[in-house]
Enzyme design. Structure first.
Site, mmCIF file in Angstrom:
data_model
loop_
_atom_site.group_PDB
_atom_site.id
_atom_site.type_symbol
_atom_site.label_atom_id
_atom_site.label_comp_id
_atom_site.label_asym_id
_atom_site.label_seq_id
_atom_site.Cartn_x
_atom_site.Cartn_y
_atom_site.Cartn_z
ATOM 1 N N TYR A 144 -11.386 -10.506 -6.762
ATOM 2 C CA TYR A 144 -10.818 -11.365 -7.799
ATOM 3 C C TYR A 144 -11.775 -12.471 -8.257
ATOM 4 O O TYR A 144 -11.372 -13.377 -8.960
ATOM 5 C CB TYR A 144 -9.504 -11.971 -7.297
ATOM 6 C CG TYR A 144 -8.458 -10.912 -7.060
ATOM 7 C CD1 TYR A 144 -7.693 -10.412 -8.105
ATOM 8 C CD2 TYR A 144 -8.269 -10.365 -5.803
ATOM 9 C CE1 TYR A 144 -6.759 -9.409 -7.906
ATOM 10 C CE2 TYR A 144 -7.344 -9.352 -5.585
ATOM 11 C CZ TYR A 144 -6.594 -8.890 -6.640
ATOM 12 O OH TYR A 144 -5.675 -7.891 -6.437
ATOM 13 N N HIS A 176 -4.954 -8.475 3.460
ATOM 14 C CA HIS A 176 -6.394 -8.402 3.690
ATOM 15 C C HIS A 176 -6.744 -9.172 4.955
ATOM 16 O O HIS A 176 -6.425 -10.360 5.081
ATOM 17 C CB HIS A 176 -7.165 -8.995 2.509
ATOM 18 C CG HIS A 176 -7.106 -8.154 1.280
ATOM 19 N ND1 HIS A 176 -7.464 -8.616 0.029
ATOM 20 C CD2 HIS A 176 -6.737 -6.865 1.089
ATOM 21 C CE1 HIS A 176 -7.309 -7.662 -0.860
ATOM 22 N NE2 HIS A 176 -6.872 -6.584 -0.233
ATOM 23 N N LYS A 210 -1.893 -1.655 8.057
ATOM 24 C CA LYS A 210 -2.977 -0.890 8.665
ATOM 25 C C LYS A 210 -3.312 -1.516 10.014
ATOM 26 O O LYS A 210 -3.409 -2.734 10.135
ATOM 27 C CB LYS A 210 -4.222 -0.922 7.769
ATOM 28 C CG LYS A 210 -4.087 -0.132 6.494
ATOM 29 C CD LYS A 210 -5.429 0.139 5.850
ATOM 30 C CE LYS A 210 -6.236 -1.091 5.557
ATOM 31 N NZ LYS A 210 -7.498 -0.802 4.837
ATOM 32 N N ARG A 265 0.845 -1.189 0.000
ATOM 33 C CA ARG A 265 0.000 0.000 0.000
ATOM 34 C C ARG A 265 0.883 1.244 0.000
ATOM 35 O O ARG A 265 1.998 1.234 0.507
ATOM 36 C CB ARG A 265 -0.897 0.039 1.239
ATOM 37 C CG ARG A 265 -1.912 -1.102 1.344
ATOM 38 C CD ARG A 265 -2.745 -0.938 2.610
ATOM 39 N NE ARG A 265 -3.790 -1.949 2.722
ATOM 40 C CZ ARG A 265 -3.660 -3.098 3.360
ATOM 41 N NH1 ARG A 265 -2.500 -3.386 3.948
ATOM 42 N NH2 ARG A 265 -4.658 -3.963 3.426
ATOM 43 N N ARG A 291 -1.176 -1.985 -7.087
ATOM 44 C CA ARG A 291 -1.373 -3.067 -6.107
ATOM 45 C C ARG A 291 -2.291 -4.139 -6.685
ATOM 46 O O ARG A 291 -2.048 -5.333 -6.528
ATOM 47 C CB ARG A 291 -1.962 -2.443 -4.841
ATOM 48 C CG ARG A 291 -2.325 -3.389 -3.710
ATOM 49 C CD ARG A 291 -2.708 -2.538 -2.498
ATOM 50 N NE ARG A 291 -3.542 -3.223 -1.544
ATOM 51 C CZ ARG A 291 -3.096 -4.030 -0.605
ATOM 52 N NH1 ARG A 291 -1.800 -4.260 -0.494
ATOM 53 N NH2 ARG A 291 -3.926 -4.601 0.247
ATOM 54 N N HIS A 299 -2.974 2.203 -5.809
ATOM 55 C CA HIS A 299 -3.839 1.066 -5.499
ATOM 56 C C HIS A 299 -4.057 0.188 -6.730
ATOM 57 O O HIS A 299 -4.186 -1.037 -6.611
ATOM 58 C CB HIS A 299 -5.194 1.548 -4.969
ATOM 59 C CG HIS A 299 -6.055 0.456 -4.432
ATOM 60 N ND1 HIS A 299 -5.806 -0.172 -3.221
ATOM 61 C CD2 HIS A 299 -7.141 -0.170 -4.953
ATOM 62 C CE1 HIS A 299 -6.712 -1.109 -3.015
ATOM 63 N NE2 HIS A 299 -7.527 -1.126 -4.053
#
Length: 367
Positions: free
Chosen positions: A336, A326, A228, A204, A303, A300
């Site tokens: 996806y 994630h 995060k 990120r 990414r 992003h």
């Protein structure tokens, strides 16, 4: 006492801003933020603080019962009288509203799409749930307002030839204006290293700008990254990314950063830790030339390019979720899933059934 590092400084800055916003909000909001402090990140709480301020500003400006009311003085009893109809009115208000743009009286029109509206309503739901569970309001009317339906969007990513062109432009400056080329010559190795890191690890942008020199380890081609929420993990990178990083490091070690920025891996032209905005701008600059028909290519989207490549190579959604950081694999599946369908359609084409000749013969006509 040692000076706080980059991540600690960000945390301190966010918490300070949360306290500033709390001072503008009803007193009960401070209790709410205290209650969720152990289960949410400072970034989430800061977003909630902005969202709650917008909600109470809406009440004071748009709802007669709160007219001429200082939102700091709104009581828990008054909050308990808020209706689902008023919350739906706030949802409609969020689609487009006007807020001050500067201190000189300027105004800015803000448009929220379904994702932005959903986030703000989720903040309200969390707030009302806290009040209801603690018996501060008689009912939780926020549950009566459905969240907007989130429409899935196709993943926007770069094809291999576009990736190659992106890196080539960053390295050689092809297609850039003379003004841009004058800067590109000075930032070439840095920019190639940044783009390579996005495309080779799926990091990120917030994580990339926080990398310190001491986080790199070329013996295992990996680096420590703060995700995060503050969790740390190790990401690994291929040899091509290692080469780009080593080339940049030769240049980086010759730069004397400004005080407080000595540890930063990526520096701006002003010898400070590079900002997220600067990284977003450099990605946009190169991507607009590498893939002119694909608008809004951002860090992003690079990414997503990495995630797409990794999923194509492995077919392992859990591995992709882990590498991308994630917390919920369903997030990865949602992004996806269309690729899974594509793989299924391609797989079906490889199934070949034998052709059965029609051996029936026509009966001769009677004369």
């Amino acid at each position: 006492m040692p000076a706080p590092d980059y991540h600690q400084s960000i945390e301190i800055s966010r918490n300070r801003r949360i306290r500033e916003l709390q001072a503008e909000l009803p007193d009960v909001c401070a209790d709410f933020f205290s209650a969720i402090s152990q289960t949410t990140s400072s970034l989430t709480r800061l977003a909630y603080a902005y969202d709650l301020r917008l909600f109470f500003q809406y009440l004071c400006a748009e709802q007669p019962q709160f007219a001429d009311t200082d939102m700091r003085l709104i009581t828990t009893e008054q909050i308990g009288q808020i209706t689902a109809r008023q919350l739906r009115g706030f949802q409609d208000y969020l689609t487009q509203y006007i807020k001050p743009a500067d201190d000189e009286g300027g105004e800015l029109i803000v448009n929220n799409h379904e994702l932005g509206i959903m986030r703000k309503l989720c903040a309200l739901r969390s707030f009302f749930e806290y009040l209801f569970k603690n018996e501060l309001i008689p009912g939780n009317v926020a549950t009566l307002v459905p969240l907007p339906k989130r429409h899935s969007k196709p993943i926007l990513y770069l094809e291999p030839n576009e990736v190659e062109r992106l890196l080539t432009i960053a390295d050689q400056g092809e297609g850039l204006s003379k003004h841009q080329q004058s800067y590109q010559k000075m930032t070439r190795k840095r920019d190639v290293a940044i783009l390579s890191l996005f495309l080779g690890t799926g990091i990120r942008v917030s994580e990339l700008v926080g990398i310190d020199l001491e986080d790199l380890d070329f013996t295992m081609n990996g680096f420590l990254v703060t995700r995060k929420g503050g969790n740390q993990t190790i990401l690994y990178f291929p040899e091509s990314v290692a080469d780009a990083l080593k080339a940049y490091l030769q240049e980086r070690m010759a730069i004397e950063p400004l005080p407080g920025h000595e540890k930063a891996l990526f520096l701006s032209m002003q010898r400070r830790r590079i900002t997220q905005r600067a990284v977003e701008n450099l990605v946009k600059k190169y991507a607009s030339l590498a893939a002119p028909l694909k608008k809004k290519i951002s860090p992003h989207k690079l990414r997503s390019t990495f995630g797409t490549s990794l999923y194509r190579e492995t077919g392992d959604i859990y591995l992709v979720a882990d590498v991308l950081g994630h917390a919920d694999v369903n997030t990865t599946k949602r992004h996806y899933a269309s690729m899974s369908d594509q793989r299924k359609r391609e797989a079906v084409k490889s199934v070949v059934l034998p052709v059965i000749e029609n051996e029936s013969k026509e009966e001769p006509e009677e004369s």
